[in-house]
Design a protein around this motif. Structure first.
Motif, short mmCIF file in Angstrom:
data_model
loop_
_atom_site.label_atom_id
_atom_site.label_comp_id
_atom_site.label_asym_id
_atom_site.label_seq_id
_atom_site.Cartn_x
_atom_site.Cartn_y
_atom_site.Cartn_z
N GLN A 188 0.84 -1.20 0.00
CA GLN A 188 0.00 0.00 0.00
C GLN A 188 0.87 1.25 0.00
N ASP A 189 1.94 1.25 0.78
CA ASP A 189 2.86 2.38 0.82
C ASP A 189 3.47 2.61 -0.56
N ARG A 190 3.89 1.54 -1.25
CA ARG A 190 4.49 1.67 -2.57
C ARG A 190 3.50 2.24 -3.57
N ARG A 191 2.25 1.81 -3.49
CA ARG A 191 1.23 2.33 -4.42
C ARG A 191 0.98 3.80 -4.17
N ARG A 192 0.95 4.22 -2.89
CA ARG A 192 0.73 5.63 -2.58
C ARG A 192 1.88 6.49 -3.08
N VAL A 193 3.11 6.02 -2.90
CA VAL A 193 4.28 6.77 -3.36
C VAL A 193 4.23 6.91 -4.87
N GLY A 194 3.88 5.86 -5.57
CA GLY A 194 3.80 5.90 -7.03
C GLY A 194 2.76 6.89 -7.51
N ARG A 195 1.60 6.96 -6.83
CA ARG A 195 0.55 7.88 -7.23
C ARG A 195 0.92 9.32 -6.91
#
Length: 132
Positions: free
Chosen positions: A35-42
């Protein structure tokens, strides 16, 4: 003899509960990381600064860990209350009665087991819960 078998059974049961708790913890961490990786990507955190702008001197606020329902005392109290009223239920039965997300219930049950407030009996999907 019989005492030896009792000790072996208790140790086997304790090891199974420990393994279940470890699996739940690892899965929760993997989910949190993804979830953290997806948020950083967005958020575009990896983009290069725009041309013409210098580097900023303002501090970057650290991200707060998202607090889910599984962490709240209200959810723990609801789970424990349901177990006290209905001893011997499986986790999926508890989830349906409480209408909680699966991960929330699993995390709450793990916390209650670690705190010694709930005891388990059985394995895998057959695991039942009783208040201590």
């Amino acid at each position: 003899g019989a005492p030896q078998m009792d000790i072996e059974m208790r140790l086997t049961r304790a090891a199974a509960v420990f393994a279940e708790e470890l699996v739940a913890i690892v899965k929760a961490e993997i989910d949190r990381d993804s979830q953290d990786r997806r948020r950083v990507g967005r958020a575009g955190a990896t983009r290069a600064p725009k041309a013409g702008r210098g580097t900023s001197t303002k501090s970057v606020r650290p991200r707060r860990r998202r607090r889910g329902v599984g962490d709240s005392e209200a959810a723990l109290a609801a789970i424990l209350g349901a177990i006290k009223k209905n001893p011997g239920l499986r986790s999926e039965e508890l989830r349906k009665r409480l209408d909680l997300p699966r991960r929330t219930l699993i995390a709450g049950l793990a916390r209650l087991r670690l705190a010694g407030r709930v005891k388990t009996k059985g394995k895998a999907r057959g695991t039942t819960y009783r208040a201590t």
